[in-house]
Design a protein around this motif. Structure first.
Motif, PDB file in Angstrom:
ATOM      1  N   LEU A   4       0.831  -1.204   0.000  1.00  0.00           N
ATOM      2  CA  LEU A   4       0.000   0.000   0.000  1.00  0.00           C
ATOM      3  C   LEU A   4       0.866   1.255   0.000  1.00  0.00           C
ATOM      4  N   LEU A   5       1.877   1.284   0.859  1.00  0.00           N
ATOM      5  CA  LEU A   5       2.777   2.431   0.914  1.00  0.00           C
ATOM      6  C   LEU A   5       3.506   2.614  -0.413  1.00  0.00           C
ATOM      7  N   TYR A   6       3.928   1.506  -1.031  1.00  0.00           N
ATOM      8  CA  TYR A   6       4.608   1.593  -2.323  1.00  0.00           C
ATOM      9  C   TYR A   6       3.670   2.133  -3.399  1.00  0.00           C
ATOM     10  N   THR A   7       2.433   1.681  -3.400  1.00  0.00           N
ATOM     11  CA  THR A   7       1.466   2.117  -4.408  1.00  0.00           C
ATOM     12  C   THR A   7       1.171   3.607  -4.276  1.00  0.00           C
ATOM     13  N   ILE A   8       1.010   4.072  -3.055  1.00  0.00           N
ATOM     14  CA  ILE A   8       0.751   5.505  -2.837  1.00  0.00           C
ATOM     15  C   ILE A   8       1.940   6.333  -3.299  1.00  0.00           C
ATOM     16  N   THR A   9       3.131   5.904  -2.909  1.00  0.00           N
ATOM     17  CA  THR A   9       4.349   6.666  -3.211  1.00  0.00           C
ATOM     18  C   THR A   9       4.656   6.664  -4.699  1.00  0.00           C
ATOM     19  N   LYS A  10       4.426   5.536  -5.348  1.00  0.00           N
ATOM     20  CA  LYS A  10       4.741   5.401  -6.775  1.00  0.00           C
ATOM     21  C   LYS A  10       4.008   6.447  -7.615  1.00  0.00           C
ATOM     22  N   SER A  18      13.520   4.377  -7.542  1.00  0.00           N
ATOM     23  CA  SER A  18      14.369   4.706  -6.394  1.00  0.00           C
ATOM     24  C   SER A  18      13.646   4.553  -5.056  1.00  0.00           C
ATOM     25  N   ILE A  19      12.414   4.086  -5.069  1.00  0.00           N
ATOM     26  CA  ILE A  19      11.657   3.920  -3.826  1.00  0.00           C
ATOM     27  C   ILE A  19      12.184   2.716  -3.069  1.00  0.00           C
ATOM     28  N   GLU A  20      12.509   2.931  -1.802  1.00  0.00           N
ATOM     29  CA  GLU A  20      12.929   1.842  -0.926  1.00  0.00           C
ATOM     30  C   GLU A  20      12.111   1.924   0.352  1.00  0.00           C
ATOM     31  N   ILE A  21      11.554   0.804   0.767  1.00  0.00           N
ATOM     32  CA  ILE A  21      10.774   0.753   1.997  1.00  0.00           C
ATOM     33  C   ILE A  21      11.364  -0.341   2.877  1.00  0.00           C
ATOM     34  N   THR A  22      11.772   0.049   4.077  1.00  0.00           N
ATOM     35  CA  THR A  22      12.264  -0.926   5.046  1.00  0.00           C
ATOM     36  C   THR A  22      11.293  -0.973   6.210  1.00  0.00           C
ATOM     37  N   VAL A  23      11.165  -2.148   6.793  1.00  0.00           N
ATOM     38  CA  VAL A  23      10.204  -2.354   7.866  1.00  0.00           C
ATOM     39  C   VAL A  23      10.948  -2.798   9.115  1.00  0.00           C
ATOM     40  N   TYR A  34       7.580   1.879   9.287  1.00  0.00           N
ATOM     41  CA  TYR A  34       7.948   1.777   7.875  1.00  0.00           C
ATOM     42  C   TYR A  34       8.813   2.977   7.526  1.00  0.00           C
ATOM     43  N   HIS A  35      10.020   2.726   7.040  1.00  0.00           N
ATOM     44  CA  HIS A  35      10.936   3.795   6.630  1.00  0.00           C
ATOM     45  C   HIS A  35      10.862   3.922   5.113  1.00  0.00           C
ATOM     46  N   LEU A  36      10.537   5.113   4.645  1.00  0.00           N
ATOM     47  CA  LEU A  36      10.393   5.372   3.218  1.00  0.00           C
ATOM     48  C   LEU A  36      11.574   6.190   2.736  1.00  0.00           C
ATOM     49  N   HIS A  37      12.278   5.669   1.737  1.00  0.00           N
ATOM     50  CA  HIS A  37      13.408   6.369   1.127  1.00  0.00           C
ATOM     51  C   HIS A  37      13.048   6.620  -0.338  1.00  0.00           C
ATOM     52  N   VAL A  38      13.191   7.867  -0.789  1.00  0.00           N
ATOM     53  CA  VAL A  38      12.973   8.213  -2.194  1.00  0.00           C
ATOM     54  C   VAL A  38      14.159   9.026  -2.676  1.00  0.00           C
ATOM     55  N   THR A  66      -5.788  -0.365  10.888  1.00  0.00           N
ATOM     56  CA  THR A  66      -6.830  -0.743  11.840  1.00  0.00           C
ATOM     57  C   THR A  66      -7.593  -1.968  11.355  1.00  0.00           C
ATOM     58  N   ARG A  67      -7.660  -2.171  10.061  1.00  0.00           N
ATOM     59  CA  ARG A  67      -8.328  -3.364   9.517  1.00  0.00           C
ATOM     60  C   ARG A  67      -7.546  -4.640   9.825  1.00  0.00           C
ATOM     61  N   THR A  68      -6.226  -4.522   9.865  1.00  0.00           N
ATOM     62  CA  THR A  68      -5.407  -5.701  10.146  1.00  0.00           C
ATOM     63  C   THR A  68      -5.091  -5.823  11.630  1.00  0.00           C
ATOM     64  N   GLY A  69      -5.425  -4.817  12.398  1.00  0.00           N
ATOM     65  CA  GLY A  69      -5.202  -4.870  13.839  1.00  0.00           C
ATOM     66  C   GLY A  69      -3.807  -4.538  14.287  1.00  0.00           C
ATOM     67  N   GLU A  70      -2.974  -3.972  13.422  1.00  0.00           N
ATOM     68  CA  GLU A  70      -1.639  -3.597  13.822  1.00  0.00           C
ATOM     69  C   GLU A  70      -1.523  -2.086  13.946  1.00  0.00           C
ATOM     70  N   LYS A  71      -0.468  -1.640  14.605  1.00  0.00           N
ATOM     71  CA  LYS A  71      -0.191  -0.217  14.736  1.00  0.00           C
ATOM     72  C   LYS A  71       1.009   0.094  13.845  1.00  0.00           C
ATOM     73  N   VAL A  72       0.900   1.133  13.027  1.00  0.00           N
ATOM     74  CA  VAL A  72       1.991   1.473  12.125  1.00  0.00           C
ATOM     75  C   VAL A  72       2.366   2.935  12.260  1.00  0.00           C
ATOM     76  N   ALA A  73       3.602   3.215  11.888  1.00  0.00           N
ATOM     77  CA  ALA A  73       4.104   4.580  11.800  1.00  0.00           C
ATOM     78  C   ALA A  73       4.948   4.647  10.531  1.00  0.00           C
ATOM     79  N   VAL A  74       4.899   5.785   9.857  1.00  0.00           N
ATOM     80  CA  VAL A  74       5.664   5.977   8.625  1.00  0.00           C
ATOM     81  C   VAL A  74       6.659   7.096   8.857  1.00  0.00           C
ATOM     82  N   GLU A  75       7.932   6.806   8.584  1.00  0.00           N
ATOM     83  CA  GLU A  75       8.968   7.812   8.670  1.00  0.00           C
ATOM     84  C   GLU A  75       9.578   8.004   7.289  1.00  0.00           C
ATOM     85  N   ILE A  76       9.699   9.255   6.890  1.00  0.00           N
ATOM     86  CA  ILE A  76      10.283   9.588   5.588  1.00  0.00           C
ATOM     87  C   ILE A  76      11.726   9.978   5.820  1.00  0.00           C
TER      88      ILE A  76
END
Length: 77
Positions: A4-10, A18-23, A34-38, A66-76
């Motif tokens: 999902l994060l990749y699709t939004i960013t793309k 050059s998109i890199e996502i590390t978890v 989720y660490h987003l590198h562009v 919230t649908r999957t029941g996990e807590k997430v944070a996104v850092e750019i």
């Protein structure tokens, strides 16, 4: 969630290759970061004016998590 994060960013950047996502593993509170590198030239497109796009990306990710029941944070990075 990573897809999902990749699709939004793309759709926002000029150099989607050059998109890199590390978890990170969940921390003590159960938050997955989720660490987003562009590309440097695309940073302005991801952050947006006064951080509005970055805030919107974080909001969408939080809502989807919230649908999957996990807590997430996104850092750019």
């Amino acid at each position: 969630m990573k897809e999902l994060l990749y699709t939004i960013t793309k759709g926002l950047v000029e150099h989607p290759e050059s998109i890199e996502i590390t978890v990170d593993a969940p921390d003590d509170d159960g938050v997955v970061v989720y660490h987003l590198h562009v590309a440097e030239s695309d940073m302005g497109r991801i952050i947006g004016k006064q951080g509005r796009i970055a805030k919107a990306i974080r909001t969408v990710m939080r809502a989807a998590s919230t649908r999957t029941g996990e807590k997430v944070a996104v850092e750019i990075d």
